[in-house]
Design a protein around this motif. Structure first.
Motif: not given
Length: 370
Positions: A146-152, A160-168, A187-191, A195-202
């Motif tokens: 949550d802290a990382l996603i909020t900061a991103a 300052q950044a464009q969130v374009v990917g999610l990996m594990g 776990r990755l689906r949960q993440a 990310v989507r809930a934070a407004g960062l799209g998919v």
């Protein structure tokens, strides 16, 4: 004796490096509808990052992947233009260089993100959020997602950044069992949901490496990372891939010896009959494992011949039996599977290790031929 004549790491005779990589990528493509990121870390798994990358892109790889920014920038300098992701950078990686080179950077903690965006350009660096999906090795622990996603999300709002990917990463993919992969997939689906809930799209989501690519479609998401498979290594052991190189060396000395002759340091091997011994000018300084089983061998003139005595720093001794082998004769240490030539998988078994360590351990004295 110079490195240009002591050994050679060359494409196999029956299949060139680009052909082998193309054939292996075709196998991967048949197993997935996701994009394919060709991982060329560790100098292309010992085969040369640039030639492996070029061959992979020519064969249809959509992305390239490296461990750090320096490796990625070297690919850009070589003229490769496809998207590149790098995911193991020291804190404070040069965001300006990444943005200028069009290179995506993975971040696995709030601290990594803060250090990166503090040097970001007005356009912002492209980032992939790296979450821990069960490895406890790299990536953000679940308690800190949550802290990382909020900061991103904040970094993206401020340009300052464009969130374009999610990996594990898959910790148990080599077992080739979808049930073993299921916890990491969940776990990755949960993440991704967070990310989507934070407004960062998919964002482009990726989890599988070579084993997952070949064995478990549920791990594929939007992209797979195919690295060891490029050069013919399937860690799951389920798919026969194409060897991408051949290691050869010339015989530099040959001699007849009597039965009862100790061979090498310590005399740990003693000949049981009269025989011929040949010396190859490579050893553990060149990547030949020092501890190998008595089965270890090389191929000369279409026959396997055992390595005898201890592996020295820059020499191994081969028992060629009743026939002398003239100096200058080429011995093949490993190559593509043909029923005679030892493979990197054979060498891994003889050394009690994995094929990755065989190809990435080849030393700098070995000349690489295109």
């Amino acid at each position: 004796m110079t490195s240009t004549v002591r050994t050679g790491l060359v494409p196999p005779t029956l299949r060139t490096l680009p052909e082998a990589i193309g054939a292996n990528l075709a196998i991967a493509r048949a197993r997935t509808s996701a994009r394919i990121l060709a991982v060329v870390k560790a100098d292309g798994y010992g085969h040369g990052a640039v030639p492996v990358a070029r061959a992979a892109v020519a064969a249809g790889a959509d992305w390239l992947g490296t461990t750090d920014l320096a490796e990625a920038l070297a690919l850009r300098a070589a003229g490769l233009t496809v998207p590149i992701l790098t995911w193991l950078n020291p804190s404070g990686a040069d965001a300006e260089a990444a943005a200028a080179g069009g290179i995506d950077v993975a971040v696995g903690s709030v601290g990594e993100l803060a250090a990166l965006v503090s040097r970001s350009t007005p356009a912002g660096v492209r980032i992939h959020l790296h979450v821990d999906t069960g490895m406890a090795r790299e990536g953000c622990p679940a308690a800190e997602w949550d802290a990382l996603i909020t900061a991103a999300a904040g970094a993206q709002r401020h340009g300052q950044a464009q969130v374009v990917g999610l990996m594990g990463h898959l910790p148990l993919a080599d077992e080739a069992d979808p049930a073993a992969n299921a916890p990491a997939v969940a776990r990755l689906r949960q993440a991704r949901t967070a990310v989507r809930a934070a407004g960062l799209g998919v964002p482009l989501t990726h989890l599988a490496a070579t084993s997952g690519t070949l064995t478990d479609p549920s791990t594929h998401f939007g992209m797979v990372r195919f690295g060891a498979g490029l050069v013919g290594i399937d860690p799951s052991g389920t798919t026969e891939l194409h060897g991408a190189s051949r290691l050869t060396a010339p015989v530099v000395h040959s001699a007849a010896v009597e039965a009862g002759t100790p061979v090498g340091y310590g005399g740990t091997y003693v000949t049981t009959t009269a025989t011929y011994l040949s010396v190859l000018p490579l050893g553990y300084a060149d990547g030949i494992p020092r501890e190998i089983s008595p089965e270890a061998c090389v191929a000369i003139h279409g026959r396997r011949h055992r390595i005898v005595g201890r592996v020295s720093m820059d020499q191994i001794v081969v028992d060629t039996g009743a026939a002398p082998v003239p100096p200058g004769t080429t011995a093949t240490v490993f190559g593509p599977r043909d029923g005679i030539t030892p493979t990197i998988q054979d060498w891994a078994r003889w050394a009690g290790t994995i094929p990755h360590t065989i190809v990435t351990g080849i030393g700098a004295r070995v000349r690489t031929s295109a």
